[in-house]
Write a protein that holds these residues in place. Structure first.
Motif, PDB file in Angstrom:
ATOM      1  N   SER A   7      69.946  17.858  79.180  1.00 34.15           N
ATOM      2  CA  SER A   7      69.283  18.104  80.462  1.00 34.15           C
ATOM      3  C   SER A   7      70.240  18.808  81.421  1.00 34.15           C
ATOM      4  O   SER A   7      69.855  19.739  82.137  1.00 34.15           O
ATOM      5  CB  SER A   7      68.796  16.791  81.070  1.00 34.15           C
ATOM      6  N   SER A   8      71.494  18.378  81.418  1.00 37.97           N
ATOM      7  CA  SER A   8      72.496  19.018  82.272  1.00 37.97           C
ATOM      8  C   SER A   8      72.782  20.440  81.832  1.00 37.97           C
ATOM      9  O   SER A   8      73.141  21.298  82.651  1.00 37.97           O
ATOM     10  CB  SER A   8      73.792  18.201  82.257  1.00 37.97           C
ATOM     11  N   ALA A   9      72.638  20.717  80.536  1.00 39.74           N
ATOM     12  CA  ALA A   9      72.856  22.071  80.037  1.00 39.74           C
ATOM     13  C   ALA A   9      71.885  23.059  80.659  1.00 39.74           C
ATOM     14  O   ALA A   9      72.193  24.252  80.811  1.00 39.74           O
ATOM     15  CB  ALA A   9      72.721  22.097  78.513  1.00 39.74           C
ATOM     16  N   SER A  10      70.690  22.579  81.056  1.00 36.48           N
ATOM     17  CA  SER A  10      69.643  23.484  81.537  1.00 36.48           C
ATOM     18  C   SER A  10      70.070  24.284  82.761  1.00 36.48           C
ATOM     19  O   SER A  10      69.658  25.435  82.924  1.00 36.48           O
ATOM     20  CB  SER A  10      68.361  22.705  81.840  1.00 36.48           C
ATOM     21  N   TYR A  11      70.912  23.705  83.628  1.00 32.11           N
ATOM     22  CA  TYR A  11      71.310  24.411  84.851  1.00 32.11           C
ATOM     23  C   TYR A  11      72.163  25.632  84.522  1.00 32.11           C
ATOM     24  O   TYR A  11      71.984  26.710  85.099  1.00 32.11           O
ATOM     25  CB  TYR A  11      72.064  23.455  85.787  1.00 32.11           C
ATOM     26  N   PHE A  12      73.074  25.491  83.606  1.00 34.64           N
ATOM     27  CA  PHE A  12      73.962  26.588  83.249  1.00 34.64           C
ATOM     28  C   PHE A  12      73.234  27.619  82.391  1.00 34.64           C
ATOM     29  O   PHE A  12      73.473  28.824  82.518  1.00 34.64           O
ATOM     30  CB  PHE A  12      75.187  26.034  82.524  1.00 34.64           C
ATOM     31  N   ILE A  13      72.330  27.151  81.538  1.00 37.81           N
ATOM     32  CA  ILE A  13      71.512  28.059  80.728  1.00 37.81           C
ATOM     33  C   ILE A  13      70.627  28.910  81.634  1.00 37.81           C
ATOM     34  O   ILE A  13      70.542  30.139  81.481  1.00 37.81           O
ATOM     35  CB  ILE A  13      70.667  27.252  79.721  1.00 37.81           C
ATOM     36  N   ALA A  14      69.969  28.266  82.599  1.00 33.11           N
ATOM     37  CA  ALA A  14      69.107  29.009  83.522  1.00 33.11           C
ATOM     38  C   ALA A  14      69.921  29.934  84.406  1.00 33.11           C
ATOM     39  O   ALA A  14      69.504  31.067  84.684  1.00 33.11           O
ATOM     40  CB  ALA A  14      68.303  28.035  84.383  1.00 33.11           C
ATOM     41  N   THR A  31      74.243  11.128  87.514  1.00 33.48           N
ATOM     42  CA  THR A  31      74.448  11.557  86.130  1.00 33.48           C
ATOM     43  C   THR A  31      75.551  12.599  85.938  1.00 33.48           C
ATOM     44  O   THR A  31      76.018  12.786  84.816  1.00 33.48           O
ATOM     45  CB  THR A  31      73.156  12.179  85.546  1.00 33.48           C
ATOM     46  N   PHE A  32      75.954  13.309  87.015  1.00 28.12           N
ATOM     47  CA  PHE A  32      76.848  14.456  86.816  1.00 28.12           C
ATOM     48  C   PHE A  32      77.687  14.664  88.069  1.00 28.12           C
ATOM     49  O   PHE A  32      77.525  15.655  88.780  1.00 28.12           O
ATOM     50  CB  PHE A  32      75.992  15.704  86.521  1.00 28.12           C
ATOM     51  N   PRO A  33      78.625  13.761  88.355  1.00 29.09           N
ATOM     52  CA  PRO A  33      79.375  13.853  89.607  1.00 29.09           C
ATOM     53  C   PRO A  33      80.232  15.105  89.748  1.00 29.09           C
ATOM     54  O   PRO A  33      80.560  15.504  90.867  1.00 29.09           O
ATOM     55  CB  PRO A  33      80.248  12.585  89.586  1.00 29.09           C
ATOM     56  N   THR A  34      80.592  15.744  88.636  1.00 33.27           N
ATOM     57  CA  THR A  34      81.431  16.954  88.701  1.00 33.27           C
ATOM     58  C   THR A  34      80.613  18.238  88.633  1.00 33.27           C
ATOM     59  O   THR A  34      81.172  19.322  88.443  1.00 33.27           O
ATOM     60  CB  THR A  34      82.456  16.951  87.551  1.00 33.27           C
TER      61      THR A  34
END
Length: 476
Positions: A288-295, A462-465
């Protein structure tokens, strides 16, 4: 135990009313929050280029911790996600006196109970567990604690008290558990008087959340008897259930499946199935976090490689890369990585996609739609309304502020991008204490505008960094 009629079906009207009222109150507080400087301005991003190593999956992290706690033997869990949701699960295990040795923030060893988790308190005392807004801790623990001995109350933040759990409670009661939630809303707090269970059969709804089924499945092997679980209507987010079953297999438990996972499947766990520690397990990177960088790569035409999930991933959200490919991006797959770019001569195009299997990543599609030619229809996402915030209302509100026209329906929306994809500048994005709203709408900066993210610290769930990683591959 006969179930009260008010628990047989969670009141969707009550849910929607509560969620909308909460959303409105958050909108009204946005100006005050901004005045207190609880904001982050993401400046215009020309391109995203580089390699990102993903943090561990939230869903896998909390599942691994629970299964390790129920197993025979000790399990070393590596690449554990460092976030609020995982912290709540670890704190609950501490309170339940399940031994957890911390090696680092991302690595722990859990000594399993070789069966159900019992309360360490006296039989006349109640163990009160606070789980914040962590659904991946609330739902599985509610099921697992019914299988042991003791009195428990599971509670969380106000939004958790608006998130349905009645379908899970229904299933547990059918198996004989003495468990209840708030009858009027079908939501936490959850009260448990556990005396162990002897197995049986449960028929539950799968329309609201796959987490209810996953929770029952994970708890079933510590029941003293066979367990059969049937889906009586339809199962959403089936890939998350497949993820659960695959992980259970790594801990030595086989789940027998009858029927189509996209239909009305049933699941059987024999009494002979017991959890045995695999000794060590590596948590896969969060898809799910990968989606931001992919988009981001697809929007800007940069080239980004996400490491930690790929063609061999057990997570359904990797399919988001296929949606970006439909829009015009180029995607290259490797077993544990995905690389995305877009030729500058190719314009992103609007799509019409059933996102029932990727509801979290579908939020990222809502922002990618702002940069496309033509409308984008995001279908089968009723579960948005039941998440950390009322995500349908939130996405409609924020996309509209940015200049888009959004048509809202019960379980889908149609996003018409701003004319010529010109996004409004310096817009304050209200995040509603929802980590995915903050991360998703940071990508608005890829449109050559400043975007102001309210309460950026909510990404700690879920992703503090996240913002540091985004800045690390951004060209301004």
């Amino acid at each position: 135990m006969q179930q009260a009629p008010s628990l047989q079906k969670c009141s969707e009207v009550a849910q929607r009313t509560k969620a909308m009222n909460w959303l409105e109150s958050r909108l009204q507080s946005a100006t005050d929050d901004a005045a207190s400087d609880n904001t982050l301005t993401v400046t215009p991003i020309k391109s995203l280029d580089g390699t990102v190593t993903l943090p561990g999956s939230k869903s896998l992290s909390n599942r691994c911790l629970l299964l390790a706690a129920l197993s025979d033997g000790s399990t070393k869990v590596d690449n554990l996600l460092e976030s609020d949701d995982i912290r709540f699960m670890l704190e609950a295990l501490d309170q339940l006196e399940v031994p957890v040795e911390r090696h680092s923030a991302e690595s722990v060893t859990v000594t399993g109970q070789n069966g159900p988790i019992n309360s360490p308190l006296n039989e006349d005392e109640t163990n009160e567990l606070f789980l914040g807004n962590a659904g991946t801790a609330m739902r599985p623990l509610a099921a697992a604690l019914c299988m042991g001995q003791g009195n428990f109350v599971l509670d969380g933040v106000p939004r958790m008290r608006e998130r349905p759990i009645a379908d899970l409670i229904d299933g547990l009661q059918q198996l004989g558990a003495d468990v209840s939630c708030v009858a009027e809303t079908g939501c936490p707090p959850v009260t448990i008087h556990a005396k162990g269970l002897k197995g049986g059969k449960a028929s539950i709804s799968g329309k609201m959340s796959s987490q209810f089924l996953s929770s029952l499945l994970m708890a079933a092997p510590v029941v003293d008897g066979d367990v059969t679980i049937e889906i009586k209507d339809e199962l959403i987010s089936a890939p998350y259930v497949a993820l659960t079953i695959g992980l259970m297999k790594k801990f030595g438990v086989n789940v027998e499946i009858e029927g189509d996972m996209d239909g009305k499947p049933s699941f059987h766990i024999r009494s002979s199935e017991k959890y045995i520690s695999p000794e060590s397990i590596l948590v896969e990177g969060d898809a799910s976090s990968a989606s931001y960088f992919i988009a981001g790569a697809a929007i800007t035409g940069g080239t980004v490689t996400v490491r930690g999930c790929g063609s061999e991933s057990v997570q359904g959200d990797v399919a988001f890369a296929n949606v970006m490919e439909q829009m015009g991006a180029k995607v290259e797959w490797a077993p544990e990585s995905i690389t995305v770019t877009r030729d500058s001569s190719v314009k992103l195009k609007g799509v019409d996609v059933d996102c029932g299997k990727i509801p979290d990543a579908a939020m990222t599609l809502a922002v990618a739609a702002l940069f496309a030619e033509g409308p984008t229809t995001i279908r089968n996402v009723y579960s948005w309304r039941l998440k950390e915030t009322e995500r349908m209302k939130a996405i409609v509100a924020e996309c509209t502020k940015l200049g888009a026209k959004v048509e809202e329906f019960e379980d889908y929306c149609i996003i018409h991008p701003p004319p010529d994809n010109k996004i409004n500048d310096n817009i304050l994005i209200e995040t509603y204490d929802d980590h995915r709203m903050a991360m998703t709408f940071s990508l608005v900066a890829c449109g050559g505008v400043n975007v102001i993210i309210n309460d950026p610290g909510c990404t700690a769930k879920t992703f503090p960094t996240y913002f540091d990683m985004l800045e690390g591959i951004a060209t301004h």
